[in-house]
Design a protein around this motif. Structure first.
Motif, mmCIF file in Angstrom:
data_model
loop_
_atom_site.group_PDB
_atom_site.id
_atom_site.type_symbol
_atom_site.label_atom_id
_atom_site.label_comp_id
_atom_site.label_asym_id
_atom_site.label_seq_id
_atom_site.Cartn_x
_atom_site.Cartn_y
_atom_site.Cartn_z
ATOM 1 N N THR A 1 8.581 10.672 4.249
ATOM 2 C CA THR A 1 7.609 10.944 3.198
ATOM 3 C C THR A 1 7.457 9.708 2.324
ATOM 4 N N LEU A 2 6.212 9.294 2.111
ATOM 5 C CA LEU A 2 5.879 8.133 1.289
ATOM 6 C C LEU A 2 5.170 8.600 0.026
ATOM 7 N N LEU A 3 5.659 8.155 -1.116
ATOM 8 C CA LEU A 3 5.022 8.427 -2.405
ATOM 9 C C LEU A 3 4.335 7.155 -2.875
ATOM 10 N N VAL A 4 3.026 7.238 -3.123
ATOM 11 C CA VAL A 4 2.236 6.076 -3.523
ATOM 12 C C VAL A 4 1.670 6.307 -4.917
ATOM 13 N N HIS A 5 2.021 5.455 -5.854
ATOM 14 C CA HIS A 5 1.424 5.508 -7.186
ATOM 15 C C HIS A 5 0.094 4.753 -7.182
ATOM 16 N N ALA A 6 -0.832 5.181 -8.056
ATOM 17 C CA ALA A 6 -2.181 4.592 -8.125
ATOM 18 C C ALA A 6 -2.848 4.632 -6.756
ATOM 19 N N ALA A 7 -2.794 5.805 -6.123
ATOM 20 C CA ALA A 7 -3.222 5.942 -4.731
ATOM 21 C C ALA A 7 -4.718 5.802 -4.527
ATOM 22 N N GLY B 1 -3.198 0.739 -3.822
ATOM 23 C CA GLY B 1 -2.658 2.049 -3.451
ATOM 24 C C GLY B 1 -3.334 2.646 -2.234
ATOM 25 N N SER B 2 -4.657 2.557 -2.161
ATOM 26 C CA SER B 2 -5.363 3.143 -1.018
ATOM 27 C C SER B 2 -4.990 2.429 0.280
ATOM 28 N N ALA B 3 -4.730 1.116 0.208
ATOM 29 C CA ALA B 3 -4.271 0.389 1.396
ATOM 30 C C ALA B 3 -2.907 0.910 1.839
ATOM 31 N N ILE C 1 2.180 11.231 -0.098
ATOM 32 C CA ILE C 1 1.893 11.880 -1.378
ATOM 33 C C ILE C 1 1.324 10.817 -2.295
ATOM 34 N N GLY C 2 0.136 11.065 -2.847
ATOM 35 C CA GLY C 2 -0.503 10.095 -3.722
ATOM 36 C C GLY C 2 -0.522 10.574 -5.157
ATOM 37 N N VAL C 3 -0.243 9.670 -6.085
ATOM 38 C CA VAL C 3 -0.318 9.962 -7.517
ATOM 39 C C VAL C 3 -1.537 9.245 -8.084
ATOM 40 N N VAL C 4 -2.368 10.002 -8.820
ATOM 41 C CA VAL C 4 -3.593 9.447 -9.389
ATOM 42 C C VAL C 4 -3.745 9.947 -10.823
ATOM 43 N N GLY C 5 -4.766 9.437 -11.500
ATOM 44 C CA GLY C 5 -5.052 9.887 -12.852
ATOM 45 C C GLY C 5 -6.463 10.427 -12.960
ATOM 46 N N GLY C 6 -6.631 11.737 -12.763
ATOM 47 C CA GLY C 6 -7.946 12.348 -12.912
ATOM 48 C C GLY C 6 -8.502 12.921 -11.629
ATOM 49 N N ALA C 7 -9.435 13.858 -11.782
ATOM 50 C CA ALA C 7 -9.990 14.581 -10.638
ATOM 51 C C ALA C 7 -10.795 13.684 -9.711
ATOM 52 N N GLU C 8 -11.559 12.737 -10.289
ATOM 53 C CA GLU C 8 -12.359 11.847 -9.445
ATOM 54 C C GLU C 8 -11.454 11.007 -8.552
ATOM 55 N N LYS C 9 -10.387 10.473 -9.124
ATOM 56 C CA LYS C 9 -9.472 9.655 -8.332
ATOM 57 C C LYS C 9 -8.705 10.509 -7.326
ATOM 58 N N ALA D 1 -8.328 9.744 -3.330
ATOM 59 C CA ALA D 1 -7.038 9.682 -2.652
ATOM 60 C C ALA D 1 -7.003 10.597 -1.434
ATOM 61 N N ARG D 2 -7.581 11.781 -1.568
ATOM 62 C CA ARG D 2 -7.640 12.690 -0.414
ATOM 63 C C ARG D 2 -8.465 12.077 0.702
ATOM 64 N N ALA D 3 -9.600 11.474 0.337
ATOM 65 C CA ALA D 3 -10.460 10.861 1.346
ATOM 66 C C ALA D 3 -9.769 9.679 2.027
ATOM 67 N N SER D 4 -8.840 9.036 1.331
ATOM 68 C CA SER D 4 -8.111 7.904 1.903
ATOM 69 C C SER D 4 -7.015 8.345 2.858
ATOM 70 N N GLY D 5 -6.667 9.639 2.835
ATOM 71 C CA GLY D 5 -5.694 10.149 3.791
ATOM 72 C C GLY D 5 -4.463 10.799 3.205
ATOM 73 N N CYS D 6 -4.369 10.935 1.878
ATOM 74 C CA CYS D 6 -3.183 11.557 1.288
ATOM 75 C C CYS D 6 -3.046 13.002 1.756
ATOM 76 N N ASP D 7 -1.847 13.379 2.139
ATOM 77 C CA ASP D 7 -1.571 14.765 2.517
ATOM 78 C C ASP D 7 -1.422 15.647 1.290
ATOM 79 N N VAL D 8 -0.879 15.082 0.227
ATOM 80 C CA VAL D 8 -0.695 15.780 -1.046
ATOM 81 C C VAL D 8 -1.140 14.831 -2.150
ATOM 82 N N VAL D 9 -1.875 15.340 -3.128
ATOM 83 C CA VAL D 9 -2.319 14.516 -4.255
ATOM 84 C C VAL D 9 -1.789 15.126 -5.545
ATOM 85 N N ILE D 10 -1.190 14.281 -6.380
ATOM 86 C CA ILE D 10 -0.659 14.690 -7.675
ATOM 87 C C ILE D 10 -1.475 14.016 -8.774
ATOM 88 N N ASP D 11 -2.017 14.805 -9.681
ATOM 89 C CA ASP D 11 -2.757 14.267 -10.818
ATOM 90 C C ASP D 11 -1.781 14.152 -11.985
#
Length: 322
Positions: free
Chosen positions: A135-141, A146-148, A161-169, A173-183
């Motif tokens: 499992t990989l946790l990516v901040h600023a996904a 981060g998207s790379a 798992i991607g960490v982002v700030g806000g619904a748009e981001k 992150a989901r479109a980039s391939g994150c299995d789980v997104v944390i706002d």
């Protein structure tokens, strides 16, 4: 030629000025390149502020990553030789360090293909030795770096798992391939990571943010996990408690990718070959959210500095991308 120039240090929108200036003259071992596209990186903002590890003499032109064209018509990826950075119509670059631009990427995508993906590859493979099934946790996904890392993590067979700030981001992150997104605006990162991993935590953490993100990383990492410190976009450099690493049995790794260009340039070339192959298969592709003209360069650097963008913002000094 036209180029953005910085005559004093400060915020990009305040200190960058578009001006007519002399075309740089290549020295021995260098080539003059026409800038087809210049990718904006967070280090460009740090250069403007005088906070980057490299401090070119004033005045200088920001821009550390471009897709350029040689005088004989070759499309290449290059790191311009400062103080003549890529936010200009022409640059000079070391001939030995030029890399072929992948045919599967347009100019803007090629300009955003080098620093972020090389950083991600070296962090995940060379430093953290990520394995399929981890499992990989990516901040600023949702950002460029981060998207790379998200795409490279998926290519390595990891759950991301991607960490982002806000619904748009989060959507990006989901479109980039994150299995789980944390706002991080609405979710507790530590709790969410533990829930997503059945209490185990993340095997590898990719942290280009620092500050509170690092604190959450240390609390979220798994037994024998690895935290790779890539940068400090938050502006806060954490002071890790080494006793915590001892108690939890995790590894703290640093990555300054630029050192590989001088310490092991052959590894950079091999990495580019591997990344180009992944791009040819469609496994990775830079997320270019905006293509802007040269006149909007300062405003674009400021928005990247402020964390107000997703993916990559690329400047096109000579007009539309091909």
């Amino acid at each position: 030629m036209l180029a953005w120039r910085v005559h004093r240090n400060g915020e990009p929108a305040e200190v960058m000025r578009l001006a007519e200036t002399e075309t740089p003259v290549p020295a021995a071992g260098q080539l003059l390149l026409k800038v087809r596209a210049a990718n904006i990186n967070f280090p460009d903002a740090l250069l403007c502020r005088g906070q980057y590890q490299v401090r070119p003499p004033l005045p200088f032109t920001p821009g550390v990553e471009i897709c350029g064209e040689t005088e004989d018509g070759r499309r290449v990826i290059a790191a311009p030789v400062l103080p003549h950075g890529g936010l200009a119509e022409y640059v000079v670059a070391e001939e030995a360090a030029l890399l072929p631009a992948p045919d599967t990427l347009d100019d803007a995508e090629a300009a955003a293909f080098h620093v972020g993906y090389q950083t991600g590859w070296f962090a995940l493979h060379r430093r953290a030795a990520i394995q399929p099934g981890e499992t990989l946790l990516v901040h600023a996904a949702a950002g460029g770096v981060g998207s790379a890392a998200v795409q490279l993590g998926k290519a390595a067979g990891a759950t991301v798992i991607g960490v982002v700030g806000g619904a748009e981001k989060a959507s990006v992150a989901r479109a980039s391939g994150c299995d789980v997104v944390i706002d991080r605006h609405t979710d507790d990162i530590v709790t969410a990571v533990k829930e997503a991993t059945g209490g185990r935590g993340a095997d590898v953490v990719y942290d280009p943010v620092g500050g509170d993100a690092y604190t959450a990383s240390a609390r979220s990492v798994a037994f024998e996990g690895r935290i790779v410190v890539v940068g400090f976009a938050s502006g806060v450099i954490p002071s890790p408690a080494l006793s915590h690493a001892l108690v939890k049995n995790y590894t703290l790794l640093g990555l300054h990718w630029g050192l590989y260009r001088t310490k092991d340039p052959a590894a950079v070339a091999r990495c580019h070959e591997e990344l180009t192959a992944l791009a040819a298969r469609g496994v990775i592709k830079p997320l270019v959210s905006e293509r802007v003209p040269l006149r909007d360069g300062a405003e674009a650097v400021q928005r990247v500095a402020d964390g107000a963008t997703t993916g990559r913002v690329v400047v096109l000094p000579h007009g539309a991308d091909r």
